[in-house]
Design an enzyme around this catalytic site. Sequence first.
Site, short mmCIF file in Angstrom:
data_model
loop_
_atom_site.label_atom_id
_atom_site.label_comp_id
_atom_site.label_asym_id
_atom_site.label_seq_id
_atom_site.Cartn_x
_atom_site.Cartn_y
_atom_site.Cartn_z
N GLY A 55 7.46 12.48 -12.35
CA GLY A 55 5.80 12.59 -12.00
C GLY A 55 5.97 12.63 -10.52
O GLY A 55 6.83 12.54 -9.79
N GLY A 57 4.14 11.83 -6.51
CA GLY A 57 3.91 10.68 -6.13
C GLY A 57 5.12 10.02 -5.24
O GLY A 57 5.17 9.00 -4.75
N HIS A 219 6.29 3.23 -10.17
CA HIS A 219 5.23 3.90 -10.61
C HIS A 219 3.90 3.12 -10.39
O HIS A 219 2.92 3.40 -11.20
CB HIS A 219 5.11 4.56 -12.18
CG HIS A 219 6.29 5.24 -12.19
ND1 HIS A 219 7.24 5.12 -13.23
CD2 HIS A 219 6.30 6.82 -12.06
CE1 HIS A 219 7.94 5.98 -13.08
NE2 HIS A 219 7.43 7.27 -12.64
N MET A 483 -4.84 -2.61 39.27
CA MET A 483 -4.44 -3.57 40.42
C MET A 483 -4.25 -3.21 41.90
O MET A 483 -4.35 -4.06 42.65
CB MET A 483 -3.00 -4.20 39.84
CG MET A 483 -1.95 -3.21 40.11
SD MET A 483 -0.22 -3.97 40.08
CE MET A 483 -0.06 -4.35 38.19
#
Length: 561
Positions: A55, A57, A219, A483
């Site tokens: 898969g 991803g 997953h 400053m």
Amino acid sequence: MKKLINHPRAVVREMLEGHVGLNAGQVLLDGENVVLRADLPPPAHRQVAIISGGGSGHEPAHAGYVGAGMLHAAVAGDVFTSPATEAVLAAIRAVAGPAGVLLVVKNYTGDRLNFGLAAELARSEGIPVETVIVADDVALRDTVEPARRRGIAGTILVHKVAGAASAAGLDLEAVAAEARAAASRVGTMGVALGACSIPGGQPGFVLDADEMELGLGIHGEAGTRRTKLMPADEVVSELLTTILDDLALAPGTRVAALVNGLGGTPAMELAVVARKALSMLRARGLQVERAWSGNLLTALEMPGVSLSVLEIDGPRLARLDAPTEAPAWPGNGRLPATRSVQPIIPPASPSTPTSTATPAGAAVRRAALRVADVLTQAESVLTELDAAAGDGDLGLSMVRAADAIRALPEAAWATPASALKAMSSALGRAIAGSSGPFYATALLRAARGLRDDPQPSDWANAFAAAVASIPELGGAKPGDRTMLDALLPAAEVFRAALGAGLPAVQAWQRAVQAASDGAAATARLYPRVGRAAYLGDRVLGKPDAGAVAAATWLAAIVPTA
């Protein structure tokens, strides 16, 4: 969950198109979500082809490992979904030659079924195919038998071993044997600090702010155990203890280690994890030959990490060291031969401090301690002002400066010059951000040429030199809301008042008032430098925190003559 995508159904193909568009050594198979090596020779001259996938991803896996010395093809399914049998078979046909194909498959049901069926279909067409199953998830050691464990990040190391064996010219049986042997001696375990969301979907689980998931897969699913959040060292100890107990490695065993981010973990945190992992492996008596860290096999944007340990010997180490052009392989993994800490180099000509402080040195110490007190008292005011225009750390930085001043040894206050130099070094380390270098440089400049018994005019010259160093270093100008807008008028007024014949105390009072007026006026100034410049007129109405800090400590100094 917000995603930078066009449409959930198009995300995988568009991702692969972008991936191969960035990598000259890869091409995308027409009609299938399969990434191939672009340099494949004619079929008759091909070595054993290595294919993996699963898969999507998990990027940079699997397409990131396609290249000479690793995979010949990667097959991408939908997000967290096994690729179809037809896609795997198309990949086999695209890269196979007479030497055959090795499929490296992570141990998930969908992957095993679709890759397995594709292998059978390919064999029926006369293509030699072997399959290696990776089941490295030791978090399941007390839940399922070893053959049913999930395949996770250790798969990357199996890719590397198999790819190098193929590149060395081994036949299919030998390549498969090396890959199976590596798969049998790698253990992995992960932890998640939060969930991930597939495009168009919802998080797989929800964690409270003080919780984490131990022993998760890749997953987006929950882990094997939910616990309270632990410090990084305790997390590493939990993961590695489980891995090493499962692998049963004897002291002296050679290993390679993988610190794998799950997609949402910064490099900073991965390095903290790597630090403890290396220390713990060595404390167990193991020889860490190679180690890698990075987001290598992820779960979308999941915050978390997995650790993998692979037992190695000489031949397996040679496979890991073999060259590869796969774009996501994280480098050679070689470690320093010794602890990589070098001692600080001392000054070239250190001066020997006077044993007893001069009267002027003692006076500087008294003034500096008063400065430390007022800076500590002003912490909340400075924090509030700095938060309105920056990151809000100035108050804490000034407290650190005060503590650093108080911690200086007695010898530092021997003379005015030695005191200023010591404060320069201490404040340069103690004060965060740009203020540290400014104060450190100014104090060094003031100390230059300062006599052991300076007169008020000497102090005026030293003060003017210190202030002049600030625009030289940072490029600020009067009116830029820094400053400098407090320090410059103070230095000019002090020198002018002394030149007009005023006593030092009165001249200094005028200087302090000029600093206070300059700091107050910054509330009407548009910021041109520093972090406040990013906010524009949103900071108007409140004075600059750095200018207020300067006016605050100047007011604490009282001349003695």
